[in-house]
Structure formats: structure tokens, C-alpha cells
Design an enzyme around this catalytic site. Structure first.
Site, PDB file in Angstrom:
ATOM      1  CG  ASP A  11      93.913  18.150 -24.321  1.00 55.90           C
ATOM      2  OD1 ASP A  11      94.540  17.899 -25.374  1.00 55.90           O
ATOM      3  OD2 ASP A  11      94.171  17.592 -23.230  1.00 55.90           O
ATOM      4  N   GLY A  12      91.996  17.171 -26.725  1.00 55.09           N
ATOM      5  CA  GLY A  12      91.274  15.945 -27.064  1.00 55.09           C
ATOM      6  C   GLY A  12      91.097  15.699 -28.552  1.00 55.09           C
ATOM      7  NE  ARG A  15      92.958  12.706 -25.149  1.00 56.48           N
ATOM      8  CZ  ARG A  15      92.591  13.463 -24.114  1.00 56.48           C
ATOM      9  NH1 ARG A  15      91.892  12.943 -23.133  1.00 56.48           N
ATOM     10  NH2 ARG A  15      92.945  14.726 -24.067  1.00 56.48           N
ATOM     11  NE  ARG A  24      98.024  12.730 -32.203  1.00 51.79           N
ATOM     12  CZ  ARG A  24      97.582  12.883 -30.958  1.00 51.79           C
ATOM     13  NH1 ARG A  24      96.985  11.887 -30.332  1.00 51.79           N
ATOM     14  NH2 ARG A  24      97.745  14.022 -30.326  1.00 51.79           N
ATOM     15  CG  ASN A  59     101.283  21.299 -28.160  1.00 52.96           C
ATOM     16  OD1 ASN A  59     100.348  22.103 -28.177  1.00 52.96           O
ATOM     17  ND2 ASN A  59     101.275  20.253 -27.328  1.00 52.96           N
ATOM     18  NE  ARG A  62     101.348  16.949 -28.850  1.00 50.05           N
ATOM     19  CZ  ARG A  62     100.027  17.095 -28.785  1.00 50.05           C
ATOM     20  NH1 ARG A  62      99.295  16.926 -29.869  1.00 50.05           N
ATOM     21  NH2 ARG A  62      99.437  17.393 -27.644  1.00 50.05           N
TER      22      ARG A  62
END
Ligand code: IPE
Ligand code: IPE
Ligand code: MG
Length: 217
Positions: A11-12, A15, A24, A59, A62
Site C-alpha cells: 500500500d501507498g 500517495r 498516480r 479496487n 477505482r
């Protein structure tokens, strides 16, 4: 005890990209590069299996352009050189686009004879769906013991899961390997996944070796 099977909730990525002023999609690209680094290090350190959460069934909610970017990166990733790693996928792969399925079949075939660690990639995966599916198979067999049930899970054939590591600072499992997590050690890192290095992989092994496992005894 020696770490044989580790699982990462990678994860991440989003960000990380935002923090670097990038779209992204760039986070997924760098995230998959980090995956190669970490998996190869784990193989070099003698682990038998590395499972990773690449895309959850949730997901699918998304935005389309983000999902397109993720699967484009997955296809590119499948063409990289894996050394000794044997790459396999778990999850609802049949529901994915044909070109993604082809690329998965290709990398699985290409790395099938490799004798290093198994890199088990969870894509379009949800643990609850996997458990329900295994329950259906057990029902069809008319056999409800744990061994039959475990044989029917996507993780059958892999060593017992020793540890789950989640990067990115969130303290949850997000529908990943829920059955297998029963006695796994849990580790949470604030580091965003694309920043993971070989040294971080070593630190994960060291952390596992410090843990005292009791299994109820
Ligand atoms: C996890 O990274 C990978 C996927 C879900 C594909 P995220 O995309 O969730 O990254 P953050 O949590 O938004 O930073
Ligand atoms: C979990 O991350 C899924 C993957 C790493 C592939 P998410 O970012 O989707 O999880 P939540 O939404 O924060 O629980
Ligand atoms: Mg996330």
C-alpha cells in the site's frame, strides 16, 4: 524460527506518486519496481514464498483510468526478468481483460521451471470470495475437514503463511489472506511501498526472527 512465507500488502503507491508530484500511475510503476527488488532479495535470503497484494476485488471501484494504468503496468511487469523466481497469480483472473490474462499465462509458463522462491501475486483477489469458493468445493466433495478446505484455497501448495507486512501506515488487512492470517505475525510499516529497498526486506526478516511465536502453547 526461519521466515519461509511472507505476504506484503503493497500500500501507498498513489500517495508516493502524489508526494513526488507525479500522476498516480507513476506510483504503480515504481511500486512494481520495488516488488522486483524485494522479491529477489527475499529469494536470495532463502525464503520459499512471497505473496503480494497487487489489486483487490474492491479496487474495481477505482476510476477507470487508474485501473487501466495499473493493468498496463502489470503487463509490463510480467515481461521483466525474474531470475530464479517462479511467478504465479491468484484471484479472479478470468474476469480480467484478455490481454492481461494472456500476459499472466505467459509469465507463469516462462518461470514455471525456476527453482527459486514462489512470487504469488494476488490480483483481483478477495479473501472472503476465496474462502466462499473453497467452501463450495469442499461441499461438492462432501468433505469438510481443514485439509480439504485448505487444498481448495488459492494458496494451497504454498508453505504456511508466517508473516503479513503492510506498508503505507494503515492498520488493516483489507480482505487479504484472511484464512491464512490465522497465526501469521503482523507487521505495519509507515514507509510507502515504492520506497521499499533490499535493506527493508532484510529488516522484515530480522523483525520476524525477533518475534516469539506461541501457537497457543
Ligand atoms: C495500493 O496502492 C495498490 C493498489 C490498490 C493497486 P494505493 O493505490 O492504494 O496507494 P494509496 O494507498 O492510495 O497511496
Ligand atoms: C489494499 O490497499 C489493496 C492493495 C494493496 C492491493 P487499499 O488501498 O485498496 O486498501 P484500503 O482501501 O485502504 O483498505
Ligand atoms: Mg491504498
Amino acid at each position: 524460527m526461519k521466515l519461509k512465507h511472507v505476504a506484503f500488502i503493497m500500500d501507498g503507491n498513489g500517495r508516493w506518486a502524489t508526494a513526488h508530484g507525479m500522476p498516480r500511475a507513476e506510483g504503480y510503476k515504481h511500486g512494481l519496481e520495488a516488488l522486483i527488488r524485494v522479491a529477489k532479495r527475499m529469494d536470495a535470503r532463502g525464503l520459499e514464498a512471497v505473496s503480494v497484494y497487487a489489486f483487490s476485488t474492491e479496487n474495481n471501484a477505482r476510476p477507470e483510468d487508474e485501473k487501466d494504468a495499473i493493468f498496463k503496468q502489470i503487463k509490463k511487469f510480467n515481461r521483466t526478468y525474474f531470475g530464479n523466481l517462479r511467478v504465479i497469480y491468484m484471484g479472479d483472473i478470468d474476469a480480467l481483460d484478455e490481454d492481461v490474462i494472456d500476459s499472466i499465462e505467459d509469465v507463469e509458463r516462462r518461470t514455471k521451471k525456476n527453482n527459486g522462491a514462489v512470487l504469488n501475486i494476488a490480483l483481483n483477489y478477495g479473501a472472503q470470495a476465496d474462502i466462499v469458493h473453497a467452501a463450495k468445493l469442499a461441499y461438492d466433495k462432501g468433505s469438510f475437514d481443514e485439509a480439504t478446505f485448505e487444498d481448495a484455497l488459492s494458496t494451497s501448495g504454498l508453505p504456511k503463511l508466517d508473516m503479513i507486512v503492510r506498508t503505507g501506515g494503515e492498520l488493516r488487512l483489507s480482505n487479504f489472506m484472511l484464512y491464512e492470517a490465522a497465526y501469521a505475525e503482523l507487521m505495519f510499516m509507515d514507509k510507502l511501498w515504492p520506497d521499499m529497498t533490499e535493506e527493508d526486506a532484510d529488516a522484515v526478516i530480522a523483525e520476524f526472527e525477533r518475534r516469539v511465536r506461541k501457537f497457543g502453547k
